[in-house]
Motif scaffolding. Structure first.
Motif, PDB file in Angstrom:
ATOM      1  N   PRO A 136      -6.619   8.829   5.061  1.00 28.72           N
ATOM      2  CA  PRO A 136      -6.602   7.561   4.322  1.00 28.72           C
ATOM      3  C   PRO A 136      -5.362   7.427   3.452  1.00 28.72           C
ATOM      4  CG  PRO A 136      -8.787   8.534   4.253  1.00 28.72           C
ATOM      5  CD  PRO A 136      -7.889   9.556   4.879  1.00 28.72           C
ATOM      6  N   GLY A 137      -4.764   6.251   3.489  1.00 26.88           N
ATOM      7  CA  GLY A 137      -3.558   6.002   2.717  1.00 26.88           C
ATOM      8  C   GLY A 137      -2.735   4.929   3.388  1.00 26.88           C
ATOM      9  N   GLU A 138      -1.477   4.852   3.027  1.00 26.31           N
ATOM     10  CA  GLU A 138      -0.598   3.838   3.592  1.00 26.31           C
ATOM     11  C   GLU A 138      -0.471   4.025   5.097  1.00 26.31           C
ATOM     12  OE1 GLU A 138       3.941   2.073   2.984  1.00 26.31           O
ATOM     13  OE2 GLU A 138       3.173   3.691   1.692  1.00 26.31           O
ATOM     14  N   GLY A 139      -0.692   2.945   5.816  1.00 28.06           N
ATOM     15  CA  GLY A 139      -0.596   2.989   7.273  1.00 28.06           C
ATOM     16  C   GLY A 139      -1.924   3.119   7.980  1.00 28.06           C
ATOM     17  N   THR A 140      -2.991   3.440   7.236  1.00 25.22           N
ATOM     18  CA  THR A 140      -4.315   3.568   7.865  1.00 25.22           C
ATOM     19  C   THR A 140      -5.295   2.536   7.317  1.00 25.22           C
ATOM     20  OG1 THR A 140      -5.019   5.238   6.243  1.00 25.22           O
ATOM     21  CG2 THR A 140      -3.996   6.039   8.270  1.00 25.22           C
ATOM     22  N   GLU A 141      -4.750   1.437   6.783  1.00 29.21           N
ATOM     23  CA  GLU A 141      -5.612   0.419   6.183  1.00 29.21           C
ATOM     24  C   GLU A 141      -6.563  -0.211   7.193  1.00 29.21           C
ATOM     25  OE1 GLU A 141      -1.818   0.620   3.774  1.00 29.21           O
ATOM     26  OE2 GLU A 141      -2.342   0.515   5.909  1.00 29.21           O
ATOM     27  N   SER A 142      -6.183  -0.202   8.471  1.00 32.50           N
ATOM     28  CA  SER A 142      -7.057  -0.798   9.484  1.00 32.50           C
ATOM     29  C   SER A 142      -8.227   0.102   9.842  1.00 32.50           C
ATOM     30  CB  SER A 142      -6.258  -1.114  10.750  1.00 32.50           C
ATOM     31  OG  SER A 142      -5.761   0.080  11.333  1.00 32.50           O
ATOM     32  N   LEU A 143      -8.142   1.397   9.441  1.00 30.89           N
ATOM     33  CA  LEU A 143      -9.194   2.351   9.770  1.00 30.89           C
ATOM     34  C   LEU A 143     -10.203   2.538   8.646  1.00 30.89           C
ATOM     35  CD1 LEU A 143      -7.069   5.170  11.462  1.00 30.89           C
ATOM     36  CD2 LEU A 143      -8.440   3.403  12.588  1.00 30.89           C
ATOM     37  N   TYR A 144      -9.720   2.554   7.393  1.00 33.88           N
ATOM     38  CA  TYR A 144     -10.593   2.883   6.269  1.00 33.88           C
ATOM     39  C   TYR A 144     -10.403   1.887   5.120  1.00 33.88           C
ATOM     40  CZ  TYR A 144      -9.278   7.278   8.623  1.00 33.88           C
ATOM     41  OH  TYR A 144      -8.953   8.223   9.546  1.00 33.88           O
ATOM     42  N   THR A 145     -11.483   1.709   4.374  1.00 33.62           N
ATOM     43  CA  THR A 145     -11.447   0.905   3.160  1.00 33.62           C
ATOM     44  C   THR A 145     -11.874   1.782   1.994  1.00 33.62           C
ATOM     45  OG1 THR A 145     -11.983  -1.136   4.341  1.00 33.62           O
ATOM     46  CG2 THR A 145     -12.382  -1.115   1.967  1.00 33.62           C
ATOM     47  N   ARG A 146     -11.054   1.836   0.956  1.00 36.38           N
ATOM     48  CA  ARG A 146     -11.427   2.604  -0.235  1.00 36.38           C
ATOM     49  C   ARG A 146     -12.494   1.837  -1.002  1.00 36.38           C
ATOM     50  NH1 ARG A 146     -10.076   2.681  -5.632  1.00 36.38           N
ATOM     51  NH2 ARG A 146     -10.180   4.722  -6.645  1.00 36.38           N
ATOM     52  N   ILE A 147     -13.547   2.530  -1.393  1.00 29.93           N
ATOM     53  CA  ILE A 147     -14.614   1.908  -2.185  1.00 29.93           C
ATOM     54  C   ILE A 147     -14.206   2.001  -3.644  1.00 29.93           C
ATOM     55  CG2 ILE A 147     -17.057   1.991  -2.784  1.00 29.93           C
ATOM     56  CD1 ILE A 147     -17.587   3.244  -0.065  1.00 29.93           C
ATOM     57  N   ASP A 148     -13.936   0.880  -4.257  1.00 26.04           N
ATOM     58  CA  ASP A 148     -13.375   0.839  -5.605  1.00 26.04           C
ATOM     59  C   ASP A 148     -14.430   1.198  -6.642  1.00 26.04           C
ATOM     60  OD1 ASP A 148     -10.888  -0.309  -7.248  1.00 26.04           O
ATOM     61  OD2 ASP A 148     -12.744  -0.929  -8.240  1.00 26.04           O
ATOM     62  N   GLU A 149     -14.048   2.046  -7.605  1.00 27.74           N
ATOM     63  CA  GLU A 149     -14.980   2.456  -8.642  1.00 27.74           C
ATOM     64  C   GLU A 149     -14.452   2.222 -10.045  1.00 27.74           C
ATOM     65  OE1 GLU A 149     -15.607   6.695  -9.018  1.00 27.74           O
ATOM     66  OE2 GLU A 149     -13.836   7.055  -7.786  1.00 27.74           O
ATOM     67  N   ASN A 150     -13.272   1.638 -10.143  1.00 24.12           N
ATOM     68  CA  ASN A 150     -12.660   1.468 -11.455  1.00 24.12           C
ATOM     69  C   ASN A 150     -12.759   0.054 -12.000  1.00 24.12           C
ATOM     70  OD1 ASN A 150     -11.707   4.187 -11.507  1.00 24.12           O
ATOM     71  ND2 ASN A 150     -10.081   3.597 -10.088  1.00 24.12           N
ATOM     72  N   HIS A 151     -13.247  -0.882 -11.194  1.00 23.81           N
ATOM     73  CA  HIS A 151     -13.269  -2.276 -11.612  1.00 23.81           C
ATOM     74  C   HIS A 151     -14.625  -2.903 -11.298  1.00 23.81           C
ATOM     75  CE1 HIS A 151      -8.923  -2.074 -12.248  1.00 23.81           C
ATOM     76  NE2 HIS A 151      -8.898  -1.342 -11.135  1.00 23.81           N
ATOM     77  N   ALA A 152     -15.087  -3.736 -12.215  1.00 15.48           N
ATOM     78  CA  ALA A 152     -16.431  -4.313 -12.101  1.00 15.48           C
ATOM     79  C   ALA A 152     -16.477  -5.507 -11.171  1.00 15.48           C
ATOM     80  CB  ALA A 152     -16.928  -4.723 -13.487  1.00 15.48           C
ATOM     81  N   GLY A 153     -15.334  -6.109 -10.880  1.00 15.19           N
ATOM     82  CA  GLY A 153     -15.327  -7.289 -10.024  1.00 15.19           C
ATOM     83  C   GLY A 153     -15.688  -8.554 -10.776  1.00 15.19           C
ATOM     84  N   THR A 154     -15.585  -8.509 -12.100  1.00 18.26           N
ATOM     85  CA  THR A 154     -15.825  -9.698 -12.925  1.00 18.26           C
ATOM     86  C   THR A 154     -14.503 -10.404 -13.188  1.00 18.26           C
ATOM     87  OG1 THR A 154     -15.550  -8.450 -14.979  1.00 18.26           O
ATOM     88  CG2 THR A 154     -17.775  -8.560 -14.035  1.00 18.26           C
ATOM     89  N   LEU A 155     -14.578 -11.588 -13.782  1.00 20.29           N
ATOM     90  CA  LEU A 155     -13.360 -12.319 -14.120  1.00 20.29           C
ATOM     91  C   LEU A 155     -12.508 -11.515 -15.099  1.00 20.29           C
ATOM     92  CD1 LEU A 155     -11.679 -14.899 -13.902  1.00 20.29           C
ATOM     93  CD2 LEU A 155     -13.074 -15.880 -15.750  1.00 20.29           C
ATOM     94  N   GLU A 156     -13.184 -10.796 -16.006  1.00 17.58           N
ATOM     95  CA  GLU A 156     -12.468  -9.993 -16.995  1.00 17.58           C
ATOM     96  C   GLU A 156     -11.938  -8.686 -16.396  1.00 17.58           C
ATOM     97  OE1 GLU A 156     -15.558 -11.124 -17.311  1.00 17.58           O
ATOM     98  OE2 GLU A 156     -15.130 -12.864 -18.597  1.00 17.58           O
ATOM     99  N   ASP A 157     -12.555  -8.199 -15.329  1.00 22.88           N
ATOM    100  CA  ASP A 157     -12.162  -6.924 -14.719  1.00 22.88           C
ATOM    101  C   ASP A 157     -12.170  -7.060 -13.196  1.00 22.88           C
ATOM    102  OD1 ASP A 157     -11.477  -4.259 -14.428  1.00 22.88           O
ATOM    103  OD2 ASP A 157     -13.529  -3.534 -14.645  1.00 22.88           O
ATOM    104  N   PRO A 158     -11.243  -7.859 -12.649  1.00 18.63           N
ATOM    105  CA  PRO A 158     -11.227  -8.092 -11.201  1.00 18.63           C
ATOM    106  C   PRO A 158     -10.775  -6.857 -10.420  1.00 18.63           C
ATOM    107  CG  PRO A 158      -9.298  -9.090 -12.220  1.00 18.63           C
ATOM    108  CD  PRO A 158     -10.166  -8.592 -13.344  1.00 18.63           C
ATOM    109  N   ILE A 159     -11.126  -6.829  -9.158  1.00 19.76           N
ATOM    110  CA  ILE A 159     -10.787  -5.712  -8.277  1.00 19.76           C
ATOM    111  C   ILE A 159      -9.412  -5.958  -7.654  1.00 19.76           C
ATOM    112  CG2 ILE A 159     -11.442  -4.469  -6.175  1.00 19.76           C
ATOM    113  CD1 ILE A 159     -14.348  -5.373  -6.758  1.00 19.76           C
ATOM    114  N   PRO A 160      -8.492  -5.006  -7.767  1.00 18.13           N
ATOM    115  CA  PRO A 160      -7.173  -5.174  -7.133  1.00 18.13           C
ATOM    116  C   PRO A 160      -7.319  -5.358  -5.621  1.00 18.13           C
ATOM    117  CG  PRO A 160      -7.122  -3.373  -8.707  1.00 18.13           C
ATOM    118  CD  PRO A 160      -8.564  -3.751  -8.543  1.00 18.13           C
TER     119      PRO A 160
END
Length: 271
Positions: free
Chosen positions: A200-224
């Motif tokens: 996983p990393g640059e160049g394998t974006e079509s194979l894997y998706t990182r599950i984000d744990e640092n952002h809540a997905g709110t307007l105040e803390d959106p997910i990059p």
């Protein structure tokens, strides 16, 4: 070769080998469900006799009582067994395991697991090893069914990328979760073969998706936002100065930049 369990049942196998701290046993003439049924009783695994094709004993394996699932490589089914952890040395692992199992077990099972957790936190005295082993089995069996949020709280239950590479594992369906370092990922497409050159990393974006744990997905803390990310309806994402809300679940990972998707069917620009 063959193996013989405590109840004297005998099974033909292609391999029984200890690899990286776990016991791997290969079957060809069994379905995954049949393999699981063989190893569902920890007490029946206390000793595993190794036999020749003529049923002569040439070795014995002891203590491999925790069934960790089966991996599929072609027609080969590999059962994974580990030893029950030392609860005194592995309290954190035990606490994570029983907390995960409590989310998926019945009410009665959850009560037993809560009691186990209490005993572990008090120092491990009186812990029922068979119950602990069963708890680990329940947890691992249900790990792939957890939501992303639940999975982030139980990363220890998932196989590492390196272990899956060594097992030559293929994830048949997208969404298969695994660890790489401290990060948790899931496969982004069906039939992903785990190979060392595709970490996983640059160049394998079509194979894997990182599950984000640092952002809540709110307007105040959106997910990059990242290419090949699968957005969740109702959550906010950010790319540069652009913040957008997902208004429809696409049901798959999206390859585009957020700026190319917004506004559109799946996103609206945040006010």
């Amino acid at each position: 070769m063959k193996i013989r369990l405590v109840d004297k049942t005998i099974y033909s196998v292609n391999r029984a080998e200890i690899v990286d701290g776990r016991l791997e046993i290969d079957f060809v003439d069994k379905t995954a469900e049949e393999v699981q049924a063989i190893f569902q009783t920890p007490a029946n695994l206390e000793t595993i006799d190794l036999l020749t094709d003529a049923d002569d004993l040439f070795g014995q394996l002891a203590g491999w009582t925790v069934y960790g699932g089966v991996t599929l490589v072609g027609e080969n089914k590999t059962a994974i067994l580990t030893k029950a952890p030392n609860v005194t040395e592995e309290r954190l692992t035990a606490a994570e395991s029983d907390a995960l199992a409590a989310k998926t077990a019945t009410k009665e099972q959850a009560q037993d697991i809560a009691e186990l957790k209490k005993q572990v936190e008090e120092g491990g005295a009186g812990v029922d090893q068979e119950l602990f082993a069963a708890t680990a089995v329940v947890a691992r069996a249900n790990a792939q069914a957890l939501t992303d949020e639940q999975a982030l709280n139980a990363k220890v239950m998932y196989d590492s990328f390196d272990d899956l590479v060594k097992a030559e594992f293929t994830a048949k369906e997208k969404g298969y979760k695994f660890r790489d370092g401290d990060d948790l990922y899931k496969t982004a497409q069906d039939n992903v073969e785990f190979q060392a050159q595709y970490r996983p990393g640059e160049g394998t974006e079509s194979l894997y998706t990182r599950i984000d744990e640092n952002h809540a997905g709110t307007l105040e803390d959106p997910i990059p936002w990242q290419r090949n990310m699968q957005p969740e309806m109702g959550k906010y994402y950010v790319e540069g100065e652009l913040i957008a809300k997902c208004i429809e679940d696409p049901g798959q990972a999206l390859q585009n930049l957020l700026s190319e998707l917004c506004p559109g069917r799946y996103f609206e620009t945040a006010a």
